[in-house]
Design an enzyme around this catalytic site. Structure first.
Site, PDB file in Angstrom:
ATOM      1  N   ARG A  27      41.451  15.262  48.005  1.00  0.00           N
ATOM      2  CA  ARG A  27      42.565  14.518  48.602  1.00  0.00           C
ATOM      3  C   ARG A  27      42.720  13.183  47.868  1.00  0.00           C
ATOM      4  O   ARG A  27      41.772  12.394  47.786  1.00  0.00           O
ATOM      5  CB  ARG A  27      42.281  14.289  50.085  1.00  0.00           C
ATOM      6  CG  ARG A  27      43.416  13.688  50.876  1.00  0.00           C
ATOM      7  CD  ARG A  27      42.998  13.542  52.333  1.00  0.00           C
ATOM      8  NE  ARG A  27      42.860  14.817  53.014  1.00  0.00           N
ATOM      9  CZ  ARG A  27      41.978  15.050  53.976  1.00  0.00           C
ATOM     10  NH1 ARG A  27      41.125  14.112  54.350  1.00  0.00           N
ATOM     11  NH2 ARG A  27      41.932  16.234  54.558  1.00  0.00           N
ATOM     12  N   ARG A  34      40.503   5.966  56.425  1.00  0.00           N
ATOM     13  CA  ARG A  34      41.173   6.931  55.555  1.00  0.00           C
ATOM     14  C   ARG A  34      42.444   6.324  54.937  1.00  0.00           C
ATOM     15  O   ARG A  34      42.726   5.138  55.089  1.00  0.00           O
ATOM     16  CB  ARG A  34      41.520   8.180  56.366  1.00  0.00           C
ATOM     17  CG  ARG A  34      40.323   8.850  57.075  1.00  0.00           C
ATOM     18  CD  ARG A  34      39.471   9.662  56.139  1.00  0.00           C
ATOM     19  NE  ARG A  34      38.410  10.387  56.831  1.00  0.00           N
ATOM     20  CZ  ARG A  34      38.509  11.629  57.306  1.00  0.00           C
ATOM     21  NH1 ARG A  34      39.647  12.273  57.214  1.00  0.00           N
ATOM     22  NH2 ARG A  34      37.470  12.219  57.874  1.00  0.00           N
ATOM     23  N   LYS A  38      35.407   9.285  61.402  1.00  0.00           N
ATOM     24  CA  LYS A  38      36.575   8.920  60.607  1.00  0.00           C
ATOM     25  C   LYS A  38      37.433   7.902  61.352  1.00  0.00           C
ATOM     26  O   LYS A  38      37.432   7.836  62.586  1.00  0.00           O
ATOM     27  CB  LYS A  38      37.389  10.156  60.268  1.00  0.00           C
ATOM     28  CG  LYS A  38      37.929  10.918  61.475  1.00  0.00           C
ATOM     29  CD  LYS A  38      38.606  12.205  61.046  1.00  0.00           C
ATOM     30  CE  LYS A  38      39.045  13.027  62.253  1.00  0.00           C
ATOM     31  NZ  LYS A  38      39.640  14.317  61.857  1.00  0.00           N
ATOM     32  N   LYS A  96      41.423   6.035  61.236  1.00  0.00           N
ATOM     33  CA  LYS A  96      42.760   6.155  60.670  1.00  0.00           C
ATOM     34  C   LYS A  96      43.595   4.924  61.021  1.00  0.00           C
ATOM     35  O   LYS A  96      43.569   4.446  62.150  1.00  0.00           O
ATOM     36  CB  LYS A  96      43.442   7.419  61.199  1.00  0.00           C
ATOM     37  CG  LYS A  96      42.724   8.704  60.791  1.00  0.00           C
ATOM     38  CD  LYS A  96      43.397   9.940  61.341  1.00  0.00           C
ATOM     39  CE  LYS A  96      42.676  11.212  60.888  1.00  0.00           C
ATOM     40  NZ  LYS A  96      43.317  12.428  61.434  1.00  0.00           N
ATOM     41  N   CYS A 119      49.195  22.589  60.316  1.00  0.00           N
ATOM     42  CA  CYS A 119      48.066  22.247  59.461  1.00  0.00           C
ATOM     43  C   CYS A 119      47.851  23.378  58.454  1.00  0.00           C
ATOM     44  O   CYS A 119      48.486  24.433  58.522  1.00  0.00           O
ATOM     45  CB  CYS A 119      46.809  22.019  60.287  1.00  0.00           C
ATOM     46  SG  CYS A 119      46.150  23.518  61.050  1.00  0.00           S
ATOM     47  N   CYS A 153      40.673  26.348  55.225  1.00  0.00           N
ATOM     48  CA  CYS A 153      39.990  25.428  56.130  1.00  0.00           C
ATOM     49  C   CYS A 153      38.823  26.120  56.830  1.00  0.00           C
ATOM     50  O   CYS A 153      39.018  27.137  57.513  1.00  0.00           O
ATOM     51  CB  CYS A 153      40.956  24.874  57.171  1.00  0.00           C
ATOM     52  SG  CYS A 153      40.137  23.745  58.334  1.00  0.00           S
ATOM     53  N   CYS A 201      43.152  24.862  64.969  1.00  0.00           N
ATOM     54  CA  CYS A 201      41.981  24.527  65.779  1.00  0.00           C
ATOM     55  C   CYS A 201      42.306  23.249  66.529  1.00  0.00           C
ATOM     56  O   CYS A 201      43.357  22.648  66.310  1.00  0.00           O
ATOM     57  CB  CYS A 201      40.732  24.384  64.887  1.00  0.00           C
ATOM     58  SG  CYS A 201      40.617  22.795  64.033  1.00  0.00           S
ATOM     59  N   CYS A 231      44.780  18.023  63.148  1.00  0.00           N
ATOM     60  CA  CYS A 231      45.424  17.744  61.864  1.00  0.00           C
ATOM     61  C   CYS A 231      46.937  17.996  61.891  1.00  0.00           C
ATOM     62  O   CYS A 231      47.684  17.326  61.190  1.00  0.00           O
ATOM     63  CB  CYS A 231      44.773  18.588  60.769  1.00  0.00           C
ATOM     64  SG  CYS A 231      43.024  18.231  60.505  1.00  0.00           S
TER      65      CYS A 231
END
Length: 567
Positions: free
Chosen positions: A74, A144, A206, A208, A426, A432, A471, A475
């Site tokens: 990414r 991120r 994470k 954001k 996603c 994934c 899931c 995302c």
């Protein structure tokens, strides 16, 4: 009181020698196409996830072969801006040195390359460096890629906001030299290192960050830990409203996890932006849960200690006080597809990219088309949080040629419907590792069904904010949709209803673990009712709440899992 044991991720971060681990040694290991031990997690801090092609996994097992390991890489692009030269460099690598040959624009304004085999990982990082780019901190327990509203209209205000997105991104990056040493053959640092903002264990999970320019909420601010809402006077940015603690991920069967809207902290002037960003990150660093990763995000820290307590600590660390929130309003989230004139007279072309996926297929050579545009474009490209691309700042003499290229390569679709524009998914299968159900590959079929339902009810001009995620990790941002599908198993999803067009309300569970066929049948009946009983211009999400088809989620930590009474 007995102190809870730290999660194993905390051990590996502390023992990683500031994110180096033994990644360098793994790169030269010919026995596997993947990464071993802790390195499987550590490469995430360098912008990569180890994946394999799940479509062929079983067949490879039969052949006594390990999965076909590769990485998804990414690329960090604060605010989503990339030059044509940079695009062409990425395009060439994707076409020649990845397993899938595609470029994917993400809903966090980054670029993903899927199917990078181990022997190509170092070359791609070196290519990015030559292009003035990198993959630092686009994954892992760090801040991120920083989002910024694309806004091709108010160019001066957008430029100011974009500059802050870059500053925040750079300020919060890891300071370790590991990235340069491993991927760029940089000189090894001899003196002890430190991470003054992130700490030796980095963040609990994470993190954001986003900048949004009202009235457009294209960044979905309630999906982010830290948000800056631009406040302007006479076209000049004067400061930001700060919102903290948004997040959408949850875990099936664990009611201690839930989506949460961000909380308003207050207004700050521009001189306090970096201090406040650092303070919010450092409070989360120190107070976040490092024992249970499912509860380690900022949203859970706020709910555990209280918003007022968290806010007061941020003020103390940033050495400033939040002023009252300045008025702001969101009216939409979508992109303005097609040609648009900015207030400065510049021309911008927003291209609809289905699921952000650029790949060449018979009759739809979108990836080639973007490369041809990049070869003549004198402005830049802006990747939107809706996975589209803005060809920004087009010279008047190039407009006709760019339009012709876009039409020839399927980048302009005259049959594009409003519903196609307002749908998102996603990646999910086949790459994934967390995917439980299809998302990106299923989306076109689902959108066609929705378009048919809308047309049969004389609503072809309308659309529903519709999102599918394979899931519950969030995302695809289904937990801010009017209709959200969250995968449970192949062909089965949870159906959520009742978000709004502005992205300021979480939808509620309406059906659980249902087959796609049954979900479509449910939606057909509800869309028919909406067409007959809606108020003027009333969105689908507002309709199902007003008519008590679902009750609104008022406080996700308290009532998200309450059983909804059905009429």
């Amino acid at each position: 009181m007995t102190k809870k044991p730290l999660s194993d991720n905390e051990r590996l971060k502390a023992q990683s020698n500031f994110l180096r681990g033994s990644i360098h040694d793994d790169l030269s290991d010919p026995m596997t196409g993947g990464f071993n031990g802790d390195n499987f997690q550590l490469i995430r801090f360098h912008g990569m996830y180890q994946q394999d092609n799940r479509d062929i996994r079983a067949e490879r097992v039969k052949q006594k072969l390990e999965p076909l390991h590769s990485v998804m890489l990414r690329i960090r692009l604060p605010g989503g801006i990339i030059s044509p030269k940079q695009w062409l460099g990425i395009d060439e690598f994707a076409g020649q040195r990845t397993e899938y040959g595609s470029i994917r624009v993400t809903n966090r304004q980054a670029v993903q390359l899927h199917g990078v085999l181990k022997h190509n990982i170092k070359p791609v990082h070196q290519l990015l460096n030559q292009l003035g780019l990198d993959a630092k901190a686009t994954a892992g327990d760090v801040n991120r890629n920083v989002l910024c509203t694309s806004n091709p209209i108010e160019s001066e205000l957008h430029q100011q906001a974009y500059e802050w997105a870059k500053k925040i991104s750079e300020h919060l990056l890891p300071k370790t030299n590991a990235y340069a040493e491993i991927w760029l053959d940089g000189e090894k640092v001899q003196q002890p290192e430190s991470e003054p903002i992130l700490g030796e264990r980095y963040l609990p999970r994470k993190f954001k960050t986003a900048i949004v320019i009202p009235p457009q909420n294209d960044v979905d601010i309630h999906a982010n830990d830290l948000n800056f809402v631009a406040i302007e006077e006479a076209g000049k940015l004067i400061g930001f409203n700060v919102l903290v603690g948004g997040g959408l991920a949850m875990t099936h069967g664990d009611t201690s996890t839930y989506p949460r809207l961000a909380s308003e902290f207050g207004f700050i002037s521009l001189e306090h932006v970096l201090a406040v960003a650092e303070a919010v990150v450092s409070v989360q660093r120190d107070w976040g849960d490092r024992s249970n990763r499912r509860n380690a995000k900022t949203k859970y820290t706020l709910d555990r200690v209280g918003v007022a307590t968290f806010k007061a600590e941020v003020e103390q660390r940033a050495h400033c006080q939040f002023a009252p929130i300045q008025p702001y309003e969101f009216t939409s989230r979508g992109d303005r597809i097609g040609w648009i004139a900015g207030i400065d007279g510049k021309q911008h072309l927003t291209l609809f990219i289905p699921s952000g996926r650029l790949i060449d297929q018979p009759g739809l050579m979108r990836k080639t088309g973007m490369a041809k545009i990049a070869a003549i474009h004198k402005g830049d490209f802006r990747l939107t949080p809706n996975q589209n691309i803005i060809v920004a700042g087009v010279a008047s003499e190039d407009r006709e040629a760019i339009t012709a290229i876009a039409l020839e390569h399927g980048l302009i679709d005259k049959a594009l419907t409003p519903q196609q524009q307002d749908a998102m998914a996603c990646v999910s299968f086949p790459t994934c590792p967390l995917a439980m159900a299809e998302a990106e590959r299923l989306l076109p079929e689902l959108v066609q069904h929705l378009d048919d339902m809308l047309a049969s009810n004389q609503l072809a001009h309308e659309s529903i904010i519709f999102r599918v995620t394979g899931c519950p990790n969030g995302c695809g941002r289904a937990m801010l949709a009017e209709v959200g599908l969250v995968g449970r198993a192949q062909g089965r999803y949870d159906l959520y209803l009742g978000g709004n067009r502005q992205g300021t309300r979480i939808p509620r569970l309406y059906q659980s673990n249902e087959r796609i066929e049954d979900i479509l049948s449910t939606l057909e009946g509800l869309i028919s009712r909406w067409s007959q009983d809606r108020n003027s211009e009333e969105g689908f999400g507002d309709y199902v709440v007003r008519t008590n088809i679902v009750t609104p989620v008022l406080n996700s930590s308290l009532d998200f899992y309450q059983t909804d009474a059905r009429p």
